[in-house]
Scaffold this active site. Structure first.
Site, short mmCIF file in Angstrom:
data_model
loop_
_atom_site.label_atom_id
_atom_site.label_comp_id
_atom_site.label_asym_id
_atom_site.label_seq_id
_atom_site.Cartn_x
_atom_site.Cartn_y
_atom_site.Cartn_z
N GLU A 1 9.34 60.98 57.23
CA GLU A 1 8.93 62.04 56.30
C GLU A 1 7.51 61.84 55.79
OE1 GLU A 1 10.70 62.29 52.35
OE2 GLU A 1 11.93 60.53 52.86
N HIS B 1 14.11 64.60 54.69
CA HIS B 1 13.74 64.40 53.30
C HIS B 1 14.96 64.58 52.39
CE1 HIS B 1 11.36 64.56 49.67
NE2 HIS B 1 11.74 65.80 49.41
N SER C 1 12.60 63.33 45.24
CA SER C 1 11.38 64.08 45.53
C SER C 1 10.55 64.27 44.26
CB SER C 1 11.75 65.41 46.19
OG SER C 1 10.64 66.01 46.79
#
Length: 297
Positions: free
Chosen positions: A238, A268, A144
């Site tokens: 996502e 995610h 991320s």
């Protein structure tokens, strides 16, 4: 007295930013408390470190003589996450990539906006070099926001004319902080964890006074030439799907090596569910094979 509309809006924005910052700190503390004292398997060695004043830990298998290293940068929107929240995933990479995994507690927004986290990541990379780790034995990984930070680190190393690591693994990387990827809207109904409004708020906390579309904040808009070979894993459902696709395409068009693995109906950074979800374990193993392919032992 009538206040100018712009001044009123600035006041509202300031209050909203301060409220979000306070909420971030509370959520960060809550997540850290949930994960404090996570179990260290009996066959794993944990070395507690300090790198330029930041906590870090080096995780490795006791029975392994491998000299392969992995620098792992955790996710959390540049405002959340810690050594505790990502320790189990780091141990999984240590196990499957047969690597010594360095996890860094880099500085977080809103207290420490850009470039604090990037400076800490660079310090950790340079610390490994000072310990004698050859870049050919070193990979970088992140999930991320940590994935975006990993790309920024590669670009920073190139700018400083320092050697790139042998490979990079990016799990659902966030590389466009303008949140303009089509999937931000198209996948809003299928992503149970992230949404565009939330992410723009995190982006602004991280960026500080820097424009969100600057290459310093959004590495997708930076120089994508001559970067380490990349493996990107992302879920088809996502909101960061197109961040991943645009990054891989940009690297490939720049003449670099980038692979992407897209899985259906995964949350995610599903790799964090390594102990509970077969698909997560399979993804960690795939990423580990990529690391082993491009790094020397």
């Amino acid at each position: 007295m009538l206040w100018p509309l712009a001044a009123v809006q600035q006041g509202v924005d300031l209050v909203n930013r301060q409220l979000l910052a306070s909420q971030c700190r509370l959520l960060r503390d809550y997540l850290n408390e949930l994960n404090t004292g996570s179990r260290i398997p009996h066959d794993v060695e944990r070395q507690v470190l300090q790198i330029q004043g930041r906590d870090a830990e080096l995780l490795s298998l006791k029975a392994s003589s491998s000299q392969r290293y992995l620098l792992y940068l955790h996710g959390g929107g540049f405002a959340l996450g810690s050594l505790d929240t990502h320790r189990e995933l780091a141990i999984a990479f240590a196990r499957h990539a047969d690597a010594r995994v360095l996890v860094l507690d880099y500085r977080l927004a809103p207290d420490h906006p850009w470039p604090s986290g990037l400076d800490d990541a660079l310090a950790a990379y340079e610390w490994l070099s000072e310990q004698g780790v050859d870049p050919r034995r070193l990979a970088v990984a992140g999930d991320s926001a940590g994935g975006g930070l990993a790309v920024s680190l590669l670009q920073k190393l190139k700018h400083l004319s320092q050697r790139q690591p042998a490979a990079a693994v990016l799990l659902s990387p966030w590389v466009d902080l303008t949140c303009s990827s089509p999937s931000m809207d198209l996948n809003s109904a299928t992503d149970p964890l992230l949404n565009k409004v939330q992410m723009k708020a995190f982006a602004e906390l991280y960026a500080g006074r820097q424009p969100l579309d600057s290459q310093e904040i959004s590495p997708l808009f930076g120089d994508l030439q001559d970067l380490s070979p990349l493996l990107v894993q992302v879920s088809l459902q996502e909101v960061l799907l197109d961040d991943a696709r645009r990054l891989v395409k940009g690297v490939q068009l720049s003449g670099g090596l980038a692979e992407i693995n897209e899985l259906a109906w995964m949350p995610h950074v599903w790799q964090l569910l390594y102990r509970y979800l077969p698909q997560a374990a399979a993804s960690v193993r795939q990423a580990s094979r990529f690391i082993k392919k491009y790094t020397q032992d």
